[in-house]
Design a protein around this motif. Structure first.
Motif, mmCIF file in Angstrom:
data_model
loop_
_atom_site.group_PDB
_atom_site.id
_atom_site.type_symbol
_atom_site.label_atom_id
_atom_site.label_comp_id
_atom_site.label_asym_id
_atom_site.label_seq_id
_atom_site.Cartn_x
_atom_site.Cartn_y
_atom_site.Cartn_z
ATOM 1 N N GLY A 20 35.406 18.233 108.155
ATOM 2 C CA GLY A 20 36.235 17.149 108.672
ATOM 3 C C GLY A 20 35.729 16.597 109.986
ATOM 4 N N VAL A 21 35.405 17.486 110.920
ATOM 5 C CA VAL A 21 34.934 17.056 112.251
ATOM 6 C C VAL A 21 33.623 16.278 112.135
ATOM 7 C CG1 VAL A 21 33.997 17.889 114.448
ATOM 8 C CG2 VAL A 21 36.095 18.879 113.539
ATOM 9 N N LEU A 59 34.299 12.843 110.470
ATOM 10 C CA LEU A 59 35.078 11.964 111.342
ATOM 11 C C LEU A 59 34.197 11.431 112.465
ATOM 12 C CD1 LEU A 59 37.876 10.771 111.868
ATOM 13 C CD2 LEU A 59 38.369 12.747 113.329
ATOM 14 N N TRP A 60 33.323 12.285 112.978
ATOM 15 C CA TRP A 60 32.397 11.872 114.037
ATOM 16 C C TRP A 60 31.431 10.803 113.516
ATOM 17 C CZ3 TRP A 60 31.892 11.382 118.907
ATOM 18 C CH2 TRP A 60 30.638 11.235 119.507
ATOM 19 N N TRP A 69 38.695 7.444 107.146
ATOM 20 C CA TRP A 69 39.047 8.221 108.336
ATOM 21 C C TRP A 69 40.176 9.226 108.074
ATOM 22 C CZ3 TRP A 69 44.102 7.898 109.886
ATOM 23 C CH2 TRP A 69 44.832 6.798 109.454
ATOM 24 N N LEU A 70 41.033 8.923 107.083
ATOM 25 C CA LEU A 70 42.177 9.796 106.819
ATOM 26 C C LEU A 70 41.764 11.118 106.194
ATOM 27 C CD1 LEU A 70 45.232 10.228 106.828
ATOM 28 C CD2 LEU A 70 45.342 9.059 104.612
ATOM 29 N N CYS A 72 40.384 13.584 108.644
ATOM 30 C CA CYS A 72 41.502 14.078 109.463
ATOM 31 C C CYS A 72 42.305 15.143 108.710
ATOM 32 C CB CYS A 72 42.422 12.921 109.858
ATOM 33 S SG CYS A 72 41.717 11.821 111.102
ATOM 34 N N ILE A 79 40.496 18.399 108.760
ATOM 35 C CA ILE A 79 40.644 19.032 110.075
ATOM 36 C C ILE A 79 42.006 19.712 110.188
ATOM 37 C CG2 ILE A 79 40.854 18.592 112.559
ATOM 38 C CD1 ILE A 79 38.795 16.313 112.169
ATOM 39 N N ILE A 80 43.058 19.015 109.755
ATOM 40 C CA ILE A 80 44.417 19.577 109.801
ATOM 41 C C ILE A 80 44.518 20.828 108.934
ATOM 42 C CG2 ILE A 80 46.820 19.146 109.141
ATOM 43 C CD1 ILE A 80 46.315 16.177 109.926
#
Length: 200
Positions: A79-80, A83-84, A180-181, A184, A187-188
């Motif tokens: 995820g990170v 997203l980056w 983007w979702l 995220c 990550i959550i």
């Protein structure tokens, strides 16, 4: 029949959240290989939880629950990273370029059996709390029946989650916000697995 219905209820009670996770995975499936990975990873995760619960119910295995939290590092990292990549992507891109650079496609390329398995097992703390007492004192033939029911229910869960993702509203949401979702959400999920395990 009583055993079969008990197994169905045990599966439904513990795998409602899995339905949402599977929808997340189906949302990033792009190839036949991706589809196979989701199916194999989900089955591997469910069967790992069943095997661990059975061995724990027999007293053959002791595992510090907190170490399961380490499995959250895999979805967190995916995820990170993605997203980056999305944040760094130039804002002024054409529609075609945006589609090619889609973070959803990037995550799809990183989809692996290990990722699906780690999310399924890492999110399975509630499964263990239900399965262990359910499996205690079950003879072998009853365990075989339970495992068979879980295999059938997992197939149904995979089918249902896939159908839900194909509905217009969900498909449109993934297409519009997925870049983007979805990172995220990974990550959550990773943070939830790590923090709920009590590792820190």
């Amino acid at each position: 029949m009583a055993l079969i219905w008990s197994a169905v209820v045990a599966f439904l009670v513990t795998n409602t959240d899995d339905l949402i996770l599977l929808m997340l995975f189906w949302g990033i499936v792009r190839t036949v290989r991706d589809r196979t990975i989701v199916i194999v990873g989900q089955y591997a995760g469910i069967l790992s939880l069943v095997a661990a619960s059975w061995l724990l119910s027999l007293g053959f295995m002791t595992v510090p629950t907190k170490w399961v939290g380490l499995l959250g590092l895999l979805p967190l990292t995916v995820g990170v990273v993605n997203l980056w990549k999305w944040v760094k992507r130039p804002q002024a891109v054409t529609e075609a370029t945006a589609e090619e650079a889609s973070t959803v496609s990037a995550i799809s390329g990183k989809l692996s059996v290990a990722l699906v398995w780690s999310v399924t097992v890492g999110d399975g703390g509630d499964n263990l709390s239900v399965y262990i007492p359910f499996f205690v004192h079950q003879p072998l033939w009853r365990m075989v029946t339970i495992v068979f029911v879980f295999i059938v229910m997992t197939a149904f869960w995979l089918w249902l989650s896939n159908r839900l993702v194909q509905t217009k509203a969900i498909a449109h949401g993934i297409e519009r916000f997925g870049t983007w979702l979805i990172p995220c959400l990974f990550i959550i999920i990773g943070l939830f697995i790590i923090l709920s395990s009590g590792l820190f």
